[in-house]
Design a protein around this motif. Structure first.
Motif, PDB file in Angstrom:
ATOM      1  N   ILE A 187       0.871  -1.286   0.052  1.00  0.00           N
ATOM      2  CA  ILE A 187       0.015   0.161   0.006  1.00  0.00           C
ATOM      3  C   ILE A 187       0.867   1.160  -0.046  1.00  0.00           C
ATOM      4  N   GLU A 188       1.986   1.123   0.508  1.00  0.00           N
ATOM      5  CA  GLU A 188       2.896   2.208   0.490  1.00  0.00           C
ATOM      6  C   GLU A 188       3.334   2.697  -0.797  1.00  0.00           C
ATOM      7  N   LEU A 189       3.231   1.556  -1.688  1.00  0.00           N
ATOM      8  CA  LEU A 189       3.387   1.819  -2.903  1.00  0.00           C
ATOM      9  C   LEU A 189       2.650   2.817  -3.690  1.00  0.00           C
ATOM     10  N   GLU A 190       1.129   2.856  -3.330  1.00  0.00           N
ATOM     11  CA  GLU A 190       0.148   3.563  -3.688  1.00  0.00           C
ATOM     12  C   GLU A 190       0.171   4.976  -3.261  1.00  0.00           C
ATOM     13  N   ASP A 191       0.652   4.914  -1.967  1.00  0.00           N
ATOM     14  CA  ASP A 191       0.807   6.333  -1.478  1.00  0.00           C
ATOM     15  C   ASP A 191       1.951   7.267  -1.832  1.00  0.00           C
ATOM     16  N   ARG A 192       2.980   6.814  -2.221  1.00  0.00           N
ATOM     17  CA  ARG A 192       4.088   7.366  -2.795  1.00  0.00           C
ATOM     18  C   ARG A 192       3.691   8.255  -4.275  1.00  0.00           C
ATOM     19  N   ASN A 193       3.815   9.369  -4.347  1.00  0.00           N
ATOM     20  CA  ASN A 193       3.585  10.440  -5.803  1.00  0.00           C
ATOM     21  C   ASN A 193       1.869  10.129  -5.797  1.00  0.00           C
ATOM     22  N   GLY A 194       1.254  10.085  -4.763  1.00  0.00           N
ATOM     23  CA  GLY A 194      -0.105   9.982  -4.825  1.00  0.00           C
ATOM     24  C   GLY A 194      -0.885   9.084  -6.016  1.00  0.00           C
ATOM     25  N   ALA A 195      -0.002   8.029  -6.099  1.00  0.00           N
ATOM     26  CA  ALA A 195      -0.577   6.918  -7.275  1.00  0.00           C
ATOM     27  C   ALA A 195      -1.543   6.565  -7.099  1.00  0.00           C
ATOM     28  N   LEU A 196      -2.143   6.285  -5.825  1.00  0.00           N
ATOM     29  CA  LEU A 196      -3.790   5.792  -5.658  1.00  0.00           C
ATOM     30  C   LEU A 196      -4.407   6.900  -6.213  1.00  0.00           C
ATOM     31  N   ASP A 197      -4.334   8.258  -5.968  1.00  0.00           N
ATOM     32  CA  ASP A 197      -5.306   9.163  -6.800  1.00  0.00           C
ATOM     33  C   ASP A 197      -5.265   8.615  -8.233  1.00  0.00           C
ATOM     34  N   GLY A 198      -4.065   8.270  -8.918  1.00  0.00           N
ATOM     35  CA  GLY A 198      -4.262   8.218 -10.204  1.00  0.00           C
ATOM     36  C   GLY A 198      -5.061   6.974 -10.621  1.00  0.00           C
ATOM     37  N   LEU A 199      -5.325   5.921  -9.713  1.00  0.00           N
ATOM     38  CA  LEU A 199      -6.217   4.780  -9.930  1.00  0.00           C
ATOM     39  C   LEU A 199      -7.590   5.256  -9.918  1.00  0.00           C
ATOM     40  N   LEU A 200      -7.913   6.155  -8.779  1.00  0.00           N
ATOM     41  CA  LEU A 200      -9.224   6.434  -8.518  1.00  0.00           C
ATOM     42  C   LEU A 200      -9.778   7.523  -9.537  1.00  0.00           C
ATOM     43  N   ILE A 201      -8.978   8.241 -10.252  1.00  0.00           N
ATOM     44  CA  ILE A 201      -9.584   9.052 -11.325  1.00  0.00           C
ATOM     45  C   ILE A 201      -9.696   8.340 -12.816  1.00  0.00           C
ATOM     46  N   ALA A 202      -9.408   7.032 -12.735  1.00  0.00           N
ATOM     47  CA  ALA A 202      -9.653   6.168 -13.849  1.00  0.00           C
ATOM     48  C   ALA A 202     -11.203   5.772 -13.866  1.00  0.00           C
ATOM     49  N   PRO A 203     -11.594   5.663 -15.159  1.00  0.00           N
ATOM     50  CA  PRO A 203     -13.235   5.162 -15.287  1.00  0.00           C
ATOM     51  C   PRO A 203     -13.358   3.775 -14.889  1.00  0.00           C
ATOM     52  N   ILE A 204     -12.843   3.155 -13.728  1.00  0.00           N
ATOM     53  CA  ILE A 204     -13.037   1.977 -13.338  1.00  0.00           C
ATOM     54  C   ILE A 204     -13.870   1.898 -12.096  1.00  0.00           C
ATOM     55  N   ASP A 205     -14.255   0.496 -11.909  1.00  0.00           N
ATOM     56  CA  ASP A 205     -15.078   0.340 -10.654  1.00  0.00           C
ATOM     57  C   ASP A 205     -13.990   0.440  -9.639  1.00  0.00           C
ATOM     58  N   ARG A 206     -14.146   1.197  -8.539  1.00  0.00           N
ATOM     59  CA  ARG A 206     -13.156   0.980  -7.450  1.00  0.00           C
ATOM     60  C   ARG A 206     -12.926  -0.142  -6.753  1.00  0.00           C
ATOM     61  N   SER A 207     -14.034  -1.026  -6.690  1.00  0.00           N
ATOM     62  CA  SER A 207     -13.742  -2.268  -6.278  1.00  0.00           C
ATOM     63  C   SER A 207     -12.971  -3.296  -7.002  1.00  0.00           C
ATOM     64  N   ALA A 208     -12.513  -2.970  -8.208  1.00  0.00           N
ATOM     65  CA  ALA A 208     -11.565  -3.613  -8.902  1.00  0.00           C
ATOM     66  C   ALA A 208     -10.288  -3.241  -8.636  1.00  0.00           C
ATOM     67  N   ILE A 209     -10.003  -1.762  -8.275  1.00  0.00           N
ATOM     68  CA  ILE A 209      -8.630  -1.667  -7.666  1.00  0.00           C
ATOM     69  C   ILE A 209      -8.347  -2.490  -6.313  1.00  0.00           C
ATOM     70  N   TYR A 210      -9.490  -2.466  -5.546  1.00  0.00           N
ATOM     71  CA  TYR A 210      -9.430  -3.314  -4.469  1.00  0.00           C
ATOM     72  C   TYR A 210      -9.084  -4.448  -4.639  1.00  0.00           C
ATOM     73  N   LEU A 211      -9.778  -5.414  -5.516  1.00  0.00           N
ATOM     74  CA  LEU A 211      -9.711  -6.714  -5.752  1.00  0.00           C
ATOM     75  C   LEU A 211      -8.165  -6.988  -6.328  1.00  0.00           C
ATOM     76  N   GLY A 212      -7.620  -5.927  -7.101  1.00  0.00           N
ATOM     77  CA  GLY A 212      -6.321  -6.074  -7.652  1.00  0.00           C
ATOM     78  C   GLY A 212      -5.267  -5.944  -6.659  1.00  0.00           C
ATOM     79  N   LYS A 213      -5.428  -5.140  -5.659  1.00  0.00           N
ATOM     80  CA  LYS A 213      -4.463  -4.928  -4.665  1.00  0.00           C
ATOM     81  C   LYS A 213      -4.450  -6.323  -3.751  1.00  0.00           C
ATOM     82  N   VAL A 214      -5.724  -6.799  -3.418  1.00  0.00           N
ATOM     83  CA  VAL A 214      -5.887  -7.868  -2.577  1.00  0.00           C
ATOM     84  C   VAL A 214      -5.173  -9.066  -3.130  1.00  0.00           C
ATOM     85  N   LEU A 215      -5.322  -9.339  -4.431  1.00  0.00           N
ATOM     86  CA  LEU A 215      -4.647 -10.309  -5.017  1.00  0.00           C
ATOM     87  C   LEU A 215      -2.970 -10.068  -5.277  1.00  0.00           C
ATOM     88  N   SER A 216      -2.624  -9.080  -5.511  1.00  0.00           N
ATOM     89  CA  SER A 216      -1.251  -8.993  -5.322  1.00  0.00           C
ATOM     90  C   SER A 216      -0.604  -9.179  -3.925  1.00  0.00           C
TER      91      SER A 216
END
Lengths: 255, 224
Positions: free
Chosen positions: B75-104
């Protein structure tokens, strides 16, 4: 009529952005209070104001990154809703943070974001935006090795990937050298038919770039100025008056 | 649906690509897990007669410490450079981001758990039969999914709210207690041949519930 409350007529073209009675509070602190304004398509709006005025919070709400406590934000006539992310297809965002991974190369970062945005022919599009921001020769390098200016260019490339109709820029000129500013201006010049909203402390450059300015202070709009009609000197005076500081301090603060 | 699965795949692929390049998560977490096993070996091998007891103790202690460390890193990876914001502004369902992170995160925790299982065999003489070992691997996999499902939500909450990193284990460990309890008891039951029923139900149900809860709440967790 508030945005999203009633359907827009078939003939009416909705504004690019419609902010209706928006308030954002963090506990007892109100960052943005009862803001309402619209941004016409193809126009460039500047948000001016001192530090802590609420500009970034407002921009983040326009980007869908922060949810308003009250009110609605609509882009292209569609209210931003937490469970509908399709609106984000039309918005490109550049903030203080690059939103890229230092461990991936510039090209890999763009390919990743292109995939998330469903960009057609991502490889070609990535090369195209790298060229647009003047980073073609650094595509295989990692952003961790980039200077501040180059990182900002990469951030802009990321925001342009999906060819957005609305571009939101938070302090785009901060930390850029003259050449990088000139390059950014060239990119924005090519963005004539799109809607741009930017925040800046650089009054001179902001006035030159924007067709309209909102002066925000303590979360409220203190002045709404048509910059095509009012000159730079006139706006500076309006700005001083709106944020209520003396001339010498303002001049120092905004330059 | 395909874009939803595509987004999960892209987030997973990106995390694996970064890990393949930096080996930041697996290396540090694996060293940490091995240190736990070695500490057990130095401390208890002379005094404790049961290798099985020692082995499963080391395995699950390493699991919880390594898991906490691993989820922080991903999760630190997503915190650096505001990378998580980059995922959140994508036109995708946010639960897909969650499941991707859970899988990795699951991949990293599970890989280190397998390594830890091997290390307990080498350093502590823990040697379950092949069929028992295979069943333990299954328990570790389900536990890793449950741990990641909780860990991703809690660590994003910690990072987004500006809490100190030290707050993560304080918030996380109480929530993973049912998983650990079920994991330890299942490992013991598998070795002794005792019935698995209740503990297996607890592990799978709890994992399912926290995964669904994560999907349902992620939208609000990432909101400011």
């Amino acid at each position: 009529m508030k945005s999203g409350d009633e359907p827009i007529g078939a003939d009416a073209v909705p504004p690019a952005i419609d902010v209706a009675d928006v308030t954002k509070s963090y506990g007892h602190f109100t960052a943005v209070e009862q803001l309402s304004f619209t941004v016409e398509r193809g126009s460039t709006l500047g948000l001016f104001g001192p530090n802590g005025a609420g500009k970034t919070t407002l921009l983040r709400m326009l980007a869908g990154l922060t949810r308003p406590t009250e009110g609605t934000v609509s882009v292209d006539g569609v209210a931003l809703a937490p469970d509908d992310h399709t609106t984000y297809r039309t918005v490109g965002v550049v903030t203080h943070e690059t939103m890229v991974y230092d461990e991936l190369t510039a090209r890999e970062n763009l390919r990743f974001h292109a995939g998330l945005h469903g960009v057609d022919d991502p490889a070609a599009r990535c090369e195209s935006v790298l060229e647009t921001v003047g980073l073609s020769h650094r595509g295989s390098d990692r952003p961790g090795e980039f200077s501040h200016g180059l990182r900002k260019r990469l951030s802009l490339a990321r925001a342009l990937l999906h060819d957005p109709q609305v571009l939101l820029l938070d302090e785009p000129y901060t930390g850029l050298d003259q050449r990088s500013v000139a390059d950014l201006e060239t990119v924005l010049d090519g963005f004539d038919d799109r809607t741009v909203v930017l925040t800046t402390h650089d009054l001179e450059r902001g006035v030159e770039r924007c067709s309209r300015a909102l002066v925000v202070d303590r979360g409220r709009i203190e002045a709404d100025v048509d910059l095509d009609e009012s000159g730079a000197a006139s706006f500076e005076s309006t700005y001083r008056q709106a944020i209520g500081v003396d001339e010498p301090e303002t001049s120092e603060a905004v330059r | 649906m395909s874009s939803f699965l595509g987004a999960i795949y892209r987030v997973l692929k990106k995390d694996l690509q970064i890990e393949r390049r930096t080996k930041q998560v697996t290396t540090t977490v694996a060293v940490f897990a091995l240190l736990v096993v070695l500490t057990f070996a130095f401390s208890f091998v002379q005094t404790l007669q049961s290798a099985a007891l020692l082995g499963r103790g080391a395995l699950w202690v390493a699991f919880v410490f390594a898991g906490t460390f691993g989820v922080t890193k991903t999760i630190e990876l997503e915190d650096r450079n505001g990378a998580l914001d980059g995922l959140l502004i994508a036109p995708i369902d946010r639960s897909a981001i969650y499941l991707g992170k859970v899988l990795s995160t699951t991949v990293f925790i599970f890989a280190v758990s397998l390594l830890t299982l091997g290390a307990t065999s080498v350093f502590l003489g823990y040697s379950p039969s092949m069929s028992t070992a295979a069943a333990i691997v299954g328990v570790l996999l389900v536990s890793a999914v449950g741990f990641s499902a909780i860990g991703v939500v809690v660590s994003i909450l910690t990072f987004r709210s500006g809490l100190d990193e030290l707050a993560l284990p304080v918030l996380l460990v109480p929530l993973v207690v049912p998983l650990l309890l079920a994991g330890v008891e299942l490992t013991a039951a598998l070795e002794s041949g005792a019935p698995l029923g209740g503990w297996l139900r607890l592990l799978t149900l709890y994992t399912g519930i926290v995964l669904l809860a994560g999907i349902a709440t992620f939208e609000y967790v990432v909101e400011e």
